[in-house]
Design a protein around this motif. Structure first.
Motif, PDB file in Angstrom:
ATOM      1  N   LYS A 136       0.813  -1.218   0.000  1.00  0.00           N
ATOM      2  CA  LYS A 136       0.000   0.000   0.000  1.00  0.00           C
ATOM      3  C   LYS A 136       0.846   1.267   0.000  1.00  0.00           C
ATOM      4  CE  LYS A 136      -3.981  -2.071   2.317  1.00  0.00           C
ATOM      5  NZ  LYS A 136      -4.890  -2.022   3.482  1.00  0.00           N
ATOM      6  N   GLN A 137       2.067   1.168   0.500  1.00  0.00           N
ATOM      7  CA  GLN A 137       2.922   2.345   0.570  1.00  0.00           C
ATOM      8  C   GLN A 137       3.626   2.637  -0.751  1.00  0.00           C
ATOM      9  OE1 GLN A 137       2.766   4.190   3.331  1.00  0.00           O
ATOM     10  NE2 GLN A 137       1.342   2.640   4.109  1.00  0.00           N
ATOM     11  N   HIS A 138       3.717   1.648  -1.616  1.00  0.00           N
ATOM     12  CA  HIS A 138       4.455   1.822  -2.869  1.00  0.00           C
ATOM     13  C   HIS A 138       3.635   1.284  -4.041  1.00  0.00           C
ATOM     14  CE1 HIS A 138       7.535   1.468   0.370  1.00  0.00           C
ATOM     15  NE2 HIS A 138       7.981   2.571  -0.229  1.00  0.00           N
ATOM     16  N   PRO A 139       2.842   2.130  -4.686  1.00  0.00           N
ATOM     17  CA  PRO A 139       2.047   1.698  -5.846  1.00  0.00           C
ATOM     18  C   PRO A 139       2.947   1.134  -6.941  1.00  0.00           C
ATOM     19  CG  PRO A 139       1.400   3.885  -5.124  1.00  0.00           C
ATOM     20  CD  PRO A 139       2.642   3.550  -4.370  1.00  0.00           C
ATOM     21  N   PHE A 140       2.396   0.228  -7.699  1.00  0.00           N
ATOM     22  CA  PHE A 140       3.123  -0.429  -8.798  1.00  0.00           C
ATOM     23  C   PHE A 140       2.657   0.205 -10.105  1.00  0.00           C
ATOM     24  CE2 PHE A 140       4.328  -3.606 -11.806  1.00  0.00           C
ATOM     25  CZ  PHE A 140       5.327  -4.388 -11.215  1.00  0.00           C
ATOM     26  N   LEU A 141       3.577   0.828 -10.859  1.00  0.00           N
ATOM     27  CA  LEU A 141       3.235   1.521 -12.096  1.00  0.00           C
ATOM     28  C   LEU A 141       3.911   0.835 -13.276  1.00  0.00           C
ATOM     29  CD1 LEU A 141       2.795   3.747  -9.814  1.00  0.00           C
ATOM     30  CD2 LEU A 141       3.084   5.408 -11.644  1.00  0.00           C
ATOM     31  N   VAL A 142       3.129   0.568 -14.314  1.00  0.00           N
ATOM     32  CA  VAL A 142       3.654  -0.028 -15.537  1.00  0.00           C
ATOM     33  C   VAL A 142       3.475   0.962 -16.678  1.00  0.00           C
ATOM     34  CG1 VAL A 142       3.486  -1.946 -17.163  1.00  0.00           C
ATOM     35  CG2 VAL A 142       3.044  -2.338 -14.739  1.00  0.00           C
ATOM     36  N   THR A 147       0.788   4.938 -22.178  1.00  0.00           N
ATOM     37  CA  THR A 147      -0.149   4.569 -21.116  1.00  0.00           C
ATOM     38  C   THR A 147       0.576   4.243 -19.811  1.00  0.00           C
ATOM     39  OG1 THR A 147      -0.167   2.181 -21.569  1.00  0.00           O
ATOM     40  CG2 THR A 147      -1.668   3.567 -22.861  1.00  0.00           C
ATOM     41  N   THR A 148      -0.158   4.421 -18.715  1.00  0.00           N
ATOM     42  CA  THR A 148       0.328   4.050 -17.386  1.00  0.00           C
ATOM     43  C   THR A 148      -0.733   3.201 -16.699  1.00  0.00           C
ATOM     44  OG1 THR A 148       1.516   6.143 -17.180  1.00  0.00           O
ATOM     45  CG2 THR A 148       1.199   4.860 -15.164  1.00  0.00           C
ATOM     46  N   THR A 149      -0.340   2.036 -16.189  1.00  0.00           N
ATOM     47  CA  THR A 149      -1.225   1.181 -15.409  1.00  0.00           C
ATOM     48  C   THR A 149      -0.782   1.276 -13.952  1.00  0.00           C
ATOM     49  OG1 THR A 149      -1.460  -0.358 -17.260  1.00  0.00           O
ATOM     50  CG2 THR A 149      -2.129  -1.152 -15.090  1.00  0.00           C
ATOM     51  N   THR A 150      -1.687   1.702 -13.067  1.00  0.00           N
ATOM     52  CA  THR A 150      -1.365   1.875 -11.653  1.00  0.00           C
ATOM     53  C   THR A 150      -2.125   0.844 -10.833  1.00  0.00           C
ATOM     54  OG1 THR A 150      -1.146   4.253 -12.029  1.00  0.00           O
ATOM     55  CG2 THR A 150      -1.296   3.511  -9.736  1.00  0.00           C
ATOM     56  N   VAL A 151      -1.416   0.152  -9.919  1.00  0.00           N
ATOM     57  CA  VAL A 151      -2.025  -0.957  -9.197  1.00  0.00           C
ATOM     58  C   VAL A 151      -1.317  -1.161  -7.866  1.00  0.00           C
ATOM     59  CG1 VAL A 151      -0.506  -2.579 -10.364  1.00  0.00           C
ATOM     60  CG2 VAL A 151      -2.606  -3.407  -9.360  1.00  0.00           C
ATOM     61  N   LEU A 152      -2.051  -1.715  -6.885  1.00  0.00           N
ATOM     62  CA  LEU A 152      -1.441  -2.065  -5.602  1.00  0.00           C
ATOM     63  C   LEU A 152      -1.126  -3.559  -5.551  1.00  0.00           C
ATOM     64  CD1 LEU A 152      -3.397   0.085  -3.022  1.00  0.00           C
ATOM     65  CD2 LEU A 152      -1.078   0.384  -3.851  1.00  0.00           C
ATOM     66  N   GLY A 153      -2.075  -4.410  -5.882  1.00  0.00           N
ATOM     67  CA  GLY A 153      -1.830  -5.846  -5.873  1.00  0.00           C
ATOM     68  C   GLY A 153      -2.875  -6.558  -6.696  1.00  0.00           C
ATOM     69  N   THR A 154      -2.475  -7.163  -7.797  1.00  0.00           N
ATOM     70  CA  THR A 154      -3.447  -7.778  -8.703  1.00  0.00           C
ATOM     71  C   THR A 154      -2.708  -8.541  -9.780  1.00  0.00           C
ATOM     72  OG1 THR A 154      -5.387  -7.292 -10.067  1.00  0.00           O
ATOM     73  CG2 THR A 154      -3.539  -5.789 -10.242  1.00  0.00           C
ATOM     74  N   SER A 155      -3.443  -9.042 -10.795  1.00  0.00           N
ATOM     75  CA  SER A 155      -2.798  -9.718 -11.920  1.00  0.00           C
ATOM     76  C   SER A 155      -3.430  -9.234 -13.224  1.00  0.00           C
ATOM     77  CB  SER A 155      -2.929 -11.243 -11.797  1.00  0.00           C
ATOM     78  OG  SER A 155      -4.279 -11.650 -11.739  1.00  0.00           O
ATOM     79  N   PHE A 156      -2.576  -8.950 -14.206  1.00  0.00           N
ATOM     80  CA  PHE A 156      -3.055  -8.379 -15.459  1.00  0.00           C
ATOM     81  C   PHE A 156      -2.001  -8.580 -16.535  1.00  0.00           C
ATOM     82  CE2 PHE A 156      -0.775  -5.293 -12.999  1.00  0.00           C
ATOM     83  CZ  PHE A 156       0.024  -4.614 -13.909  1.00  0.00           C
ATOM     84  N   THR A 157      -2.436  -8.417 -17.781  1.00  0.00           N
ATOM     85  CA  THR A 157      -1.543  -8.508 -18.924  1.00  0.00           C
ATOM     86  C   THR A 157      -1.429  -7.152 -19.598  1.00  0.00           C
ATOM     87  OG1 THR A 157      -2.134 -10.818 -19.348  1.00  0.00           O
ATOM     88  CG2 THR A 157      -1.138  -9.624 -21.160  1.00  0.00           C
ATOM     89  N   VAL A 158      -0.201  -6.761 -19.932  1.00  0.00           N
ATOM     90  CA  VAL A 158       0.044  -5.535 -20.696  1.00  0.00           C
ATOM     91  C   VAL A 158       0.690  -5.928 -22.014  1.00  0.00           C
ATOM     92  CG1 VAL A 158       1.305  -3.360 -20.819  1.00  0.00           C
ATOM     93  CG2 VAL A 158       0.319  -4.101 -18.647  1.00  0.00           C
ATOM     94  N   LYS A 159       0.159  -5.401 -23.103  1.00  0.00           N
ATOM     95  CA  LYS A 159       0.708  -5.707 -24.422  1.00  0.00           C
ATOM     96  C   LYS A 159       0.805  -4.430 -25.231  1.00  0.00           C
ATOM     97  CE  LYS A 159       0.063  -8.656 -28.495  1.00  0.00           C
ATOM     98  NZ  LYS A 159      -0.797  -9.690 -29.131  1.00  0.00           N
ATOM     99  N   GLY A 160       2.004  -4.099 -25.672  1.00  0.00           N
ATOM    100  CA  GLY A 160       2.174  -2.900 -26.485  1.00  0.00           C
ATOM    101  C   GLY A 160       3.566  -2.831 -27.067  1.00  0.00           C
ATOM    102  N   PHE A 161       3.667  -3.037 -28.363  1.00  0.00           N
ATOM    103  CA  PHE A 161       4.945  -2.888 -29.050  1.00  0.00           C
ATOM    104  C   PHE A 161       5.062  -1.449 -29.537  1.00  0.00           C
ATOM    105  CE2 PHE A 161       4.071  -7.382 -29.150  1.00  0.00           C
ATOM    106  CZ  PHE A 161       5.305  -7.961 -28.917  1.00  0.00           C
ATOM    107  N   LYS A 162       6.238  -1.048 -29.872  1.00  0.00           N
ATOM    108  CA  LYS A 162       6.466   0.335 -30.269  1.00  0.00           C
ATOM    109  C   LYS A 162       5.580   0.730 -31.448  1.00  0.00           C
ATOM    110  CE  LYS A 162      11.225   0.779 -28.600  1.00  0.00           C
ATOM    111  NZ  LYS A 162      12.630   1.068 -28.959  1.00  0.00           N
ATOM    112  N   GLU A 163       4.971   1.915 -31.313  1.00  0.00           N
ATOM    113  CA  GLU A 163       4.142   2.512 -32.363  1.00  0.00           C
ATOM    114  C   GLU A 163       2.926   1.647 -32.702  1.00  0.00           C
ATOM    115  OE1 GLU A 163       6.591   3.359 -35.700  1.00  0.00           O
ATOM    116  OE2 GLU A 163       7.871   4.770 -34.630  1.00  0.00           O
ATOM    117  N   LYS A 164       2.491   0.801 -31.743  1.00  0.00           N
ATOM    118  CA  LYS A 164       1.274   0.018 -31.930  1.00  0.00           C
ATOM    119  C   LYS A 164       0.362   0.245 -30.737  1.00  0.00           C
ATOM    120  CE  LYS A 164       3.209  -3.658 -34.827  1.00  0.00           C
ATOM    121  NZ  LYS A 164       3.380  -5.129 -34.996  1.00  0.00           N
ATOM    122  N   GLU A 165      -0.893  -0.206 -30.853  1.00  0.00           N
ATOM    123  CA  GLU A 165      -1.836   0.009 -29.773  1.00  0.00           C
ATOM    124  C   GLU A 165      -1.435  -0.774 -28.520  1.00  0.00           C
ATOM    125  OE1 GLU A 165      -5.627  -1.324 -31.218  1.00  0.00           O
ATOM    126  OE2 GLU A 165      -5.319  -3.366 -30.503  1.00  0.00           O
TER     127      GLU A 165
END
Length: 280
Positions: A136-142, A147-165
């Motif tokens: 809780k003291q240190h948010p996790f940023l991807v 884009t920025t994904t901000t999270v405390l504790g969870t599971s997710f997939t991030v997909k993004g190659f350069k110059e693509k969605e």
């Protein structure tokens, strides 16, 4: 948990199907599954369907991460010190300094600073699946492209190659999405996908489960081989056994193997060198 409560929770989970499925089909599917799963039968073996139901509910109850409101932090982010790149053809598992885990897909790369335990910011090029340890003291940023994904504790997939969605698929918990230069924030719930490309953002649903409805056990074995890279060996007398179960697409392999072991009263051995799982 008593049967009535288990039944109600299980029905809610079963109804988490894509919105494109007609309600009639969903209702008929549930009735069929319910009658098979909770039928009272005399049997010597363990009640494996209740093991399956309990495990499915486990997917719902664990990973209750919360989103953390921050300002858009995509501006002027510099992450250096640690760069991990997957140049192989198989998924590479990475354990971060805070014990969070990443499954890094082929041709993908992550980078983060040396003080990651205190500054949990990470940049992704390509595709990665995250299982984030709560802090809780240190948010996790991807960070991925704009884009920025901000999270405390969870599971997710991030997909993004350069110059693509960029796409973010949330499996458990809750995350907040930000886009560089925009004040708007998007909050995702499990089963929702955020897509950003061509300067436009949207949220849609996706299926985070795979269903096996009265399928042969060998079908589940094939699924494990194709998605986890482990060959499964079953005793001949079990190859035609039928199974009805719903599995989280990002479930840990050992959890699935242990579940099958309990359901059919089998022992198993995992050979990491041969990438093989033998039931006996």
């Amino acid at each position: 948990m008593d049967k009535e409560k288990l039944d109600n929770e299980f029905e809610k989970l079963w109804n988490e199907t894509p919105v494109s499925n007609p309600e009639g089909i969903k209702e008929a599917s549930w009735k069929k599954f319910h009658s098979e799963t909770f039928a009272i039968k005399k049997q010597k073996s363990k009640p494996w369907r209740y093991y399956a139901a309990a495990t499915i509910l486990l997917f719902v109850l664990i990973g209750t991460g919360m989103y953390f409101n921050t300002e858009n932090e995509t501006e002027n982010v510099v992450l250096a010190g640690n760069v991990i790149e997957n140049k192989t053809t198989k998924i590479k598992q990475v354990i971060l300094p805070d014990s969070s885990r990443i499954d890094l897909s082929p041709d993908s790369k992550i980078s983060y600073a040396d003080n990651f335990a205190l500054n949990r910011k990470i940049e992704v090029v390509g595709e990665a699946y995250f299982q984030v340890k709560k802090d809780k003291q240190h948010p996790f940023l991807v960070f991925c492209n704009e884009t920025t994904t901000t999270v405390l504790g969870t599971s997710f997939t991030v997909k993004g190659f350069k110059e693509k969605e960029v796409t973010v698929e949330l499996y458990e918990g809750s995350v907040q999405m930000n886009v560089k230069g925009r004040d708007q924030k998007w909050i995702l719930k499990p089963g929702e996908k955020f897509t950003y490309g061509n300067h436009g953002a949207s949220i849609s649903e996706f299926s985070r489960f795979v269903d096996f409805d009265n399928e042969k056990l060998t079908v589940v074995s094939t699924y494990i081989e194709e998605n986890y890279g482990y060959k499964v060996i079953l005793p001949k007398e079990y190859q035609n056994q039928k199974i009805t179960i719903r599995i989280n697409k990002k479930e840990d392999l050992k959890t699935i193997v242990q579940l099958l072991s309990e359901m059919y009263n089998l022992n198993f051995e995992i050979n990491e060198d041969l990438k093989q799982i033998a039931f006996q």
